[in-house]
Scaffold this motif. Structure first.
Motif, PDB file in Angstrom:
ATOM      1  N   LYS A   1     -16.190   0.687  -1.904  1.00 29.30           N
ATOM      2  CA  LYS A   1     -15.276   1.032  -0.794  1.00 29.30           C
ATOM      3  C   LYS A   1     -15.259   2.538  -0.537  1.00 29.30           C
TER       4      LYS A   1
ATOM      5  N   GLU B   1      -7.258   0.028  -1.694  1.00 26.89           N
ATOM      6  CA  GLU B   1      -6.779   0.438  -0.352  1.00 26.89           C
ATOM      7  C   GLU B   1      -5.933   1.712  -0.437  1.00 26.89           C
TER       8      GLU B   1
ATOM      9  N   THR C   1      -5.627  -3.960  -3.381  1.00 28.57           N
ATOM     10  CA  THR C   1      -4.565  -3.061  -2.907  1.00 28.57           C
ATOM     11  C   THR C   1      -4.692  -1.681  -3.541  1.00 28.57           C
TER      12      THR C   1
ATOM     13  N   GLN D   1      -8.310   4.508  -0.945  1.00 23.66           N
ATOM     14  CA  GLN D   1      -9.077   4.765   0.292  1.00 23.66           C
ATOM     15  C   GLN D   1      -8.219   5.510   1.303  1.00 23.66           C
ATOM     16  N   SER D   2      -6.975   5.008   1.507  1.00 21.05           N
ATOM     17  CA  SER D   2      -6.174   5.602   2.575  1.00 21.05           C
ATOM     18  C   SER D   2      -5.818   7.050   2.228  1.00 21.05           C
TER      19      SER D   2
ATOM     20  N   ILE E   1       0.898  -1.175   0.000  1.00 15.70           N
ATOM     21  CA  ILE E   1       0.000   0.000   0.000  1.00 15.70           C
ATOM     22  C   ILE E   1       0.924   1.208   0.000  1.00 15.70           C
TER      23      ILE E   1
END
Ligand code: KG4
Ligand code: ZN
Length: 345
Positions: free
Chosen positions: A288, A249, A246, A252-253, A202
């Motif tokens: 997500k 992710e 991934t 998202q992060s 990530i």
């Protein structure tokens, strides 16, 4: 009530030849997208020269079809918007020349539309999204968090330092030899895969900024592929699922960081978050991002899937928004293959 403005939109920045008729009261009367996938598939990627020639061959047909489907003739068109960049120069020249020529012949206003502004504003065709709003624009060429304060006043809060996510999806598909364009095919194979099977990085997670990176993810996936049998369908499904998981992710992060930066800038927590661009067609990412938005009190807006990937409806709509604020272009506008969103013409 004033008669709605009728716009003809023209899009030719990459490998879709598209023409569309949209009205200022948000009616999409037609949206013709002539894909060039068959032309580029043998090369497993977009070949600029082939794209330019295909736009030349298909654009007139796309425009005729858009008018026919809308039940209109050229005389009914009030304004003409054509992508003026960023994009592959050959295609942008073709669209720009069609736009300018029609504007001159019909004596109607011409608007050179920034392709990124097309993606940015697309969601406003379907929802009443108020400024200021925050956008994550993810496509084959871009990944940017954009703070939109008002029409034309945009600030990039962060962007990719290397590859765009769509490009990474396309490269994964190329490494696996599963076809082109990669995004939708990776998504399809991932349906049968285990997203936890391979642990991929990530990227830039520790950094609290809004910048993104996808090249490390792509390299990590390549190393996994080199150690496995890339002809095994279960392996393909698992690596596609792990990669998609991934990539999501990462987005998202970094969205969380962008949301708190944006909330600080505008001084309030509640606002609209727009997900746009070709990668926004990905259903896992859409789901997500809904979770991230709910957790951060903002409301998510995503255009319907066919208006996430390249289409001329978003160009017609951006032309309408520009025209309503009296931003039109001169016929001496020069196509801009690199046209940052933050810069006016
Ligand atoms: O916005 P777009 O049509 O063209 C550009 O402006 O770049 O985006 C195309 C990109 C391609 O890289 C394609 O693989 C990706 O969007 N894409 C997807 C999906 N559909 C298209 N990526 C992931 N999942 C999808 N379902
Ligand atoms: Zn695009």
């Amino acid at each position: 009530m004033a008669k709605p403005i009728i716009a003809l939109g023209i899009e030719s920045s990459c490998d879709d030849t598209s023409a569309s008729i949209v009205t200022s009261d948000k009616k999409i009367l037609s949206n013709i997208v002539l894909s060039q996938v068959a032309e580029h598939a043998p090369y497993k990627g977009v070949v600029p020269e082939i794209a330019a020639r295909a736009h030349m061959n298909y654009m007139e047909h796309a425009i005729q079809s858009a008018l026919h489907e809308a039940g209109l003739t050229l005389n009914d068109i009030d304004i003409i918007g054509a992508t003026g960049g960023p994009g592959l120069i050959g295609g942008v020249i073709v669209g720009t020349m069609f736009g300018k020529s029609l504007s001159y012949a019909l004596n109607k206003p011409y608007i050179a539309v920034n392709h990124l502004e097309g993606h940015l504003l697309a969601a406003r065709m379907f929802n009443d999204i108020q400024y200021p709003f925050l956008t994550l624009l993810v496509s084959g060429g871009h990944a940017q968090f954009i703070a939109a304060f008002e029409h034309g006043k945009y600030q990039i809060l962060g962007q990719t330092l290397d590859d765009a996510p769509g490009e990474a999806f396309d490269k994964l598909a190329k490494m696996l030899d599963i076809g082109f364009p990669g995004g939708p095919l990776v998504e399809k194979h991932a349906l049968k895969g285990d997203a936890t099977k391979y642990e991929l990085p990530i990227t830039l997670r520790a950094r609290k900024d809004c910048d993104l990176s996808f090249s490390g993810l792509k390299t990590a996936a390549r190393l996994v592929i080199e150690k496995n049998d890339k002809h095994n369908p279960q392996f393909i499904a698992d690596i596609c699922a792990s990669f998609q998981h991934t990539a999501t992710e990462i987005l998202q992060s970094k969205s969380k960081n962008a949301m708190s930066a944006f909330a600080d800038i505008i001084g309030k927590q509640e606002y609209s978050f727009v997900l746009s661009g070709g990668v926004a067609a990905n259903k896992i990412l859409r789901a997500k991002m809904e979770d991230v938005c709910t957790a951060n009190q903002c409301q998510l807006f995503v255009p319907p899937i066919q208006y996430c990937t390249d289409n001329a409806a978003m160009i017609a709509w951006a032309a309408i928004e520009n025209y309503q604020l009296e931003f039109t272009s001169n016929l001496n506008f020069c196509p801009r293959p690199n046209w940052p969103l933050s810069e006016p013409q």
